[in-house]
Design an enzyme around this catalytic site. Structure first.
Site, PDB file in Angstrom:
ATOM      1  N   SER A 139       0.800  -1.216   0.000  1.00  0.00           N
ATOM      2  CA  SER A 139       0.000   0.000   0.000  1.00  0.00           C
ATOM      3  C   SER A 139       0.838   1.273   0.000  1.00  0.00           C
ATOM      4  O   SER A 139       0.333   2.345  -0.336  1.00  0.00           O
ATOM      5  CB  SER A 139      -0.955   0.009   1.205  1.00  0.00           C
ATOM      6  OG  SER A 139      -0.243  -0.200   2.412  1.00  0.00           O
ATOM      7  N   ASP A 376      -2.878   5.437  12.369  1.00  0.00           N
ATOM      8  CA  ASP A 376      -2.121   4.903  11.241  1.00  0.00           C
ATOM      9  C   ASP A 376      -0.841   5.731  11.117  1.00  0.00           C
ATOM     10  O   ASP A 376      -0.867   6.870  10.643  1.00  0.00           O
ATOM     11  CB  ASP A 376      -2.952   5.003   9.964  1.00  0.00           C
ATOM     12  CG  ASP A 376      -2.204   4.514   8.722  1.00  0.00           C
ATOM     13  OD1 ASP A 376      -1.029   4.121   8.837  1.00  0.00           O
ATOM     14  OD2 ASP A 376      -2.803   4.537   7.623  1.00  0.00           O
ATOM     15  N   HIS A 379       1.140   4.755   6.719  1.00  0.00           N
ATOM     16  CA  HIS A 379       0.857   5.418   5.443  1.00  0.00           C
ATOM     17  C   HIS A 379       1.093   6.918   5.570  1.00  0.00           C
ATOM     18  O   HIS A 379       1.450   7.411   6.635  1.00  0.00           O
ATOM     19  CB  HIS A 379      -0.574   5.119   5.007  1.00  0.00           C
ATOM     20  CG  HIS A 379      -0.842   3.657   4.814  1.00  0.00           C
ATOM     21  ND1 HIS A 379      -1.570   2.915   5.721  1.00  0.00           N
ATOM     22  CD2 HIS A 379      -0.469   2.803   3.846  1.00  0.00           C
ATOM     23  CE1 HIS A 379      -1.633   1.657   5.307  1.00  0.00           C
ATOM     24  NE2 HIS A 379      -0.975   1.562   4.174  1.00  0.00           N
TER      25      HIS A 379
END
Length: 399
Positions: A139, A376, A379
């Site tokens: 990702s 998170d 990312h």
């Protein structure tokens, strides 16, 4: 270093697998070595390179693209999410999910001894006309893929486009230029097959994934984060190496085996006179504030509440991240014609402020401000740090 591996076989024996890691050259030496082997001499073949225009300023013989500092720049960000509607997914769209601060958007990367040229999406479209671009990996590769689309669209808003999302392949087309820009999800790069209901990670097999890559004119690979996952987040049930199966093994050993399989495929299946190959180094996480405690602006237990980059002369890369990066560097260094290392680990390690934290559609739909522990910190927000990764890619390709 001896590593104990659990061998699943009829004999159920245990054995030791030695991991022989050679001493790594310095980061700057690797960068210089790779640079010399990719366009550093008149005999090198690089269809995307050209003479460097005056906008690339500084001492080019000593320019260190991946070492430098972050400087505040009010002309940033380079685009707004509205410039690329339906491109930035919820996991990266921090503004949509209520991030209240905006200072993290206002930083520009300043390399040592040179200035980066401005990203020109219109120029990118012209130079890449008729080409196919493929991002393959996890990702973080998707993070970079969506960033590049937005950078280009903001420069050419009237260009006709088409988006097709799927799994494992998603594709974005710039129809007026015949450019296909794809992301292929392959977190380990090598294949994972289902065998009798088990997910088997095959360290020496890659053709199942690679069939989607071989026709691309520009390839950008990455892997790293998924090798550390355990428990319910682990991406396999068994690992196959040769004719043996394992419940688990040293993750660095497994990653190195997989990357050597990938490197062999690149060496034997990619026409390097036509196709440029890049590898994105490890994108760091900011889950442990002890890595930057001296400059923490929030006092939190992770990246939650961080609003400014890390300053100072040190690059706070965790030992685990550094070891993952070392595996990549070692494999690339062993290639006859190595992929170019897009070495973003150190510069990204300074950006503890750039993660979605709780402002992400992945974390309870953005309604989780009371749960900073679920942040998170892997990312990156878009607009944000991956735009710099792509500005560096743009510079290497065209200047």
């Amino acid at each position: 270093m001896n590593v104990l591996l659990l061998h699943i076989s009829l004999s159920a024996i245990f054995f030791l697998l030695p991991l022989l890691l050679q001493q790594q050259p310095s980061s700057s030496a690797i960068i210089l070595s790779l640079k010399k082997r990719h366009g550093g001499s008149s005999s090198s073949s690089n269809q995307y390179s050209s003479s460097r225009p005056s906008s690339f300023q500084g001492n080019r013989s000593t320019c260190s693209l991946f070492m430098g500092t972050w400087v505040h720049d009010d002309s940033y960000p380079l685009y707004k999410p509205a410039d690329c509607p339906a491109v930035v997914e919820s996991e990266f769209d921090c503004l949509m999910y209520g991030r209240p601060d905006s200072n993290y958007l206002k930083y520009r990367w300043q390399p040592q001894n040179c200035n980066l040229p401005s990203f020109n999406g219109a120029e990118f479209l012209v130079r890449m006309k008729g080409k196919s671009i493929m991002f393959a990996g996890d990702s973080l590769g998707k993070n970079q893929w969506e960033s590049l689309i937005c950078l280009i669209m903001s420069s050419a808003p009237s260009t006709r486009t088409q988006m097709t999302r799927g799994l494992p392949l998603s594709t974005f087309r710039f129809l007026d230029y015949g450019i296909t820009m794809s992301f292929y999800k392959a977190p380990f790069l090598v294949d994972i097959d289902s065998v009798q209901g088990k997910r088997v990670l095959k360290l020496e097999e890659i053709s199942g994934n690679a069939n989607a890559w071989h026709d691309a004119d520009l390839l950008i690979f990455n892997t790293g984060h998924w090798w550390s996952h355990t428990g319910s987040q682990q991406g396999w049930d068994l690992i196959q190496s040769g004719n043996s199966y394992y419940q688990d093994m040293d993750r660095f050993v497994a990653m190195e085996k997989a990357l050597r399989t990938w490197a062999y495929w690149v060496e034997t299946h990619v026409d390097r006179s036509r196709t440029q190959v890049f590898f994105l180094s490890i994108s760091p996480t900011h889950d442990n504030p002890s890595d930057w405690a001296a400059s923490s602006s929030s006092g939190s237990k992770n990246c939650y509440g961080e609003t400014d980059p890390i300053t100072g002369a040190a690059y706070p890369v965790s030992p685990y991240t550094d070891q993952l990066r070392s595996v990549i560097v070692e494999v690339l260094h062993g290639m006859h014609n190595p992929a170019f290392l897009l070495d973003i680990t150190l510069l990204s390690s300074l950006r503890k402020d750039g993660h979605p934290s709780v402002y992400s559609g992945l974390v309870s739909g953005g309604s989780q401000l009371a749960k900073p522990g679920q942040s998170d910190c892997s990312h990156w927000c878009l607009p944000g740090l991956p735009d710099t990764w792509n500005q560096l890619l743009y510079t290497i390709l065209f200047y």
